[in-house]
Motif scaffolding. Structure first.
Motif, short mmCIF file in Angstrom:
data_model
loop_
_atom_site.label_atom_id
_atom_site.label_comp_id
_atom_site.label_asym_id
_atom_site.label_seq_id
_atom_site.Cartn_x
_atom_site.Cartn_y
_atom_site.Cartn_z
N ALA A 1 -0.03 -1.85 -7.59
CA ALA A 1 0.39 -2.74 -6.49
C ALA A 1 1.79 -2.38 -6.00
O ALA A 1 2.03 -2.30 -4.80
CB ALA A 1 0.33 -4.20 -6.95
N GLN A 2 2.70 -2.16 -6.93
CA GLN A 2 4.08 -1.82 -6.55
C GLN A 2 4.11 -0.53 -5.75
O GLN A 2 4.83 -0.42 -4.76
CB GLN A 2 4.95 -1.70 -7.81
CG GLN A 2 6.41 -1.49 -7.53
CD GLN A 2 6.86 -0.06 -7.75
OE1 GLN A 2 6.09 0.84 -8.06
NE2 GLN A 2 8.14 0.16 -7.59
N THR A 3 3.31 0.43 -6.13
CA THR A 3 3.27 1.71 -5.44
C THR A 3 2.69 1.56 -4.03
O THR A 3 3.15 2.22 -3.10
CB THR A 3 2.44 2.72 -6.25
OG1 THR A 3 2.99 2.80 -7.57
CG2 THR A 3 2.48 4.10 -5.63
N LEU A 4 1.71 0.69 -3.87
CA LEU A 4 1.12 0.46 -2.55
C LEU A 4 2.02 -0.40 -1.66
O LEU A 4 2.07 -0.23 -0.45
CB LEU A 4 -0.26 -0.19 -2.69
CG LEU A 4 -1.33 0.69 -3.34
CD1 LEU A 4 -2.59 -0.12 -3.63
CD2 LEU A 4 -1.64 1.90 -2.47
N ILE A 5 2.75 -1.32 -2.27
CA ILE A 5 3.63 -2.23 -1.53
C ILE A 5 4.91 -1.53 -1.07
O ILE A 5 5.42 -1.82 0.02
CB ILE A 5 3.98 -3.46 -2.41
CG1 ILE A 5 2.76 -4.34 -2.58
CG2 ILE A 5 5.14 -4.25 -1.82
CD1 ILE A 5 2.94 -5.43 -3.62
N LYS A 6 5.40 -0.61 -1.86
CA LYS A 6 6.70 0.02 -1.60
C LYS A 6 6.81 0.64 -0.20
O LYS A 6 7.79 0.39 0.50
CB LYS A 6 6.99 1.06 -2.68
CG LYS A 6 8.42 1.47 -2.77
CD LYS A 6 8.62 2.35 -4.01
CE LYS A 6 10.04 2.79 -4.13
NZ LYS A 6 10.23 3.66 -5.28
N PRO A 7 5.84 1.44 0.28
CA PRO A 7 5.96 1.98 1.64
C PRO A 7 5.96 0.90 2.72
O PRO A 7 6.66 1.00 3.72
CB PRO A 7 4.75 2.91 1.79
CG PRO A 7 4.32 3.21 0.40
CD PRO A 7 4.69 2.02 -0.42
N MET A 8 5.18 -0.17 2.49
CA MET A 8 5.13 -1.25 3.47
C MET A 8 6.45 -2.01 3.54
O MET A 8 6.93 -2.33 4.62
CB MET A 8 3.98 -2.20 3.15
CG MET A 8 2.61 -1.57 3.35
SD MET A 8 1.25 -2.71 3.08
CE MET A 8 1.27 -2.83 1.29
N THR A 9 7.03 -2.29 2.37
CA THR A 9 8.31 -3.00 2.39
C THR A 9 9.42 -2.09 2.91
O THR A 9 10.35 -2.57 3.56
CB THR A 9 8.68 -3.55 0.99
OG1 THR A 9 8.74 -2.48 0.06
CG2 THR A 9 7.69 -4.61 0.55
N SER B 1 1.61 10.33 -7.55
CA SER B 1 1.48 10.43 -9.01
C SER B 1 1.39 9.05 -9.65
O SER B 1 0.60 8.83 -10.57
CB SER B 1 2.67 11.19 -9.60
OG SER B 1 2.71 12.50 -9.09
N THR B 2 2.20 8.13 -9.16
CA THR B 2 2.21 6.78 -9.71
C THR B 2 0.90 6.05 -9.42
O THR B 2 0.43 5.27 -10.24
CB THR B 2 3.41 5.99 -9.18
OG1 THR B 2 4.61 6.73 -9.44
CG2 THR B 2 3.54 4.64 -9.85
N LEU B 3 0.30 6.31 -8.26
CA LEU B 3 -1.01 5.73 -7.97
C LEU B 3 -2.05 6.19 -8.98
O LEU B 3 -2.81 5.38 -9.52
CB LEU B 3 -1.47 6.12 -6.56
CG LEU B 3 -0.89 5.34 -5.40
CD1 LEU B 3 -1.32 5.95 -4.07
CD2 LEU B 3 -1.30 3.88 -5.46
#
Length: 184
Positions: free
Chosen positions: A118-126, A155-157
């Motif tokens: 979730a953090q990896t997916l949220i980071k580009p949006m934020t 990689s994190t995904l």
């Protein structure tokens, strides 16, 4: 057959888990404090902000509602990761207490994997929202929408997905083991 409390391997697991339990506590503190440090300790984070979509100078120039909303938006990935680390910490506490082949620590591992994903997916949006908020005060035509992606996110995904799948497999193994023990 040695019990978990007497095996050298389990003694090492308890020792390393205790160490990682405290390391997670430090990491949680860092996750919660990193964004305020960027704002209130200029010069502290020059190197660590290379993935940011706007410059520190633009962030420090903000005032009023823009400053606080931008800070909250920037904290979202850090808070998601802090939650994941909290769950990882609980897993290490369970391991340190010899609660290893049990659904509880496996659920904590799965929650950490979900938080990482979730953090990896949220980071580009934020990051994109931060760039909009940081340039919102500019005249039309000078506002920016910037999205930053790196190999680290990819990689994190995969790592987050791997952790989730491993947790599922371990959970299924514990379920089967519990079922088999009930027949004996």
């Amino acid at each position: 057959m040695p019990t978990p409390s007497t095996s050298n391997t389990f003694k090492r697991v308890r020792m390393v888990s205790t160490l990682l339990h405290w390391t997670c506590a430090v990491a949680i503190l860092f996750q919660v404090c990193v964004v305020p440090l960027i704002w209130y300790a200029p010069g502290w984070a020059e190197v660590s902000t290379s993935q940011m979509t706007v410059s520190l100078a633009e962030l420090h120039a903000l005032s009023g509602w823009q400053k606080y909303v931008t800070m909250v938006v920037m904290m979202i990935p850090s808070l998601v990761m802090a939650y994941g680390l909290y769950r990882l910490r609980k897993m290490f506490v369970a391991f340190a207490c010899d609660v290893i082949f049990n659904p509880e620590p496996i659920l904590h591992l799965k929650a950490f994997g979900i938080a990482l994903l979730a953090q990896t997916l949220i980071k580009p949006m934020t990051g994109a929202l931060t760039s909009v908020l940081a340039t919102f005060h500019r005249p039309e035509g000078e506002r920016v929408l910037s999205i930053g992606l790196s190999n680290a996110e990819a990689s994190t995904l995969f790592l987050g997905g791997l952790i989730i799948v491993i947790a599922w497999v371990l959970g299924e193994a514990v379920r089967i083991d519990t079922e088999n023990r009930s027949f004996v």
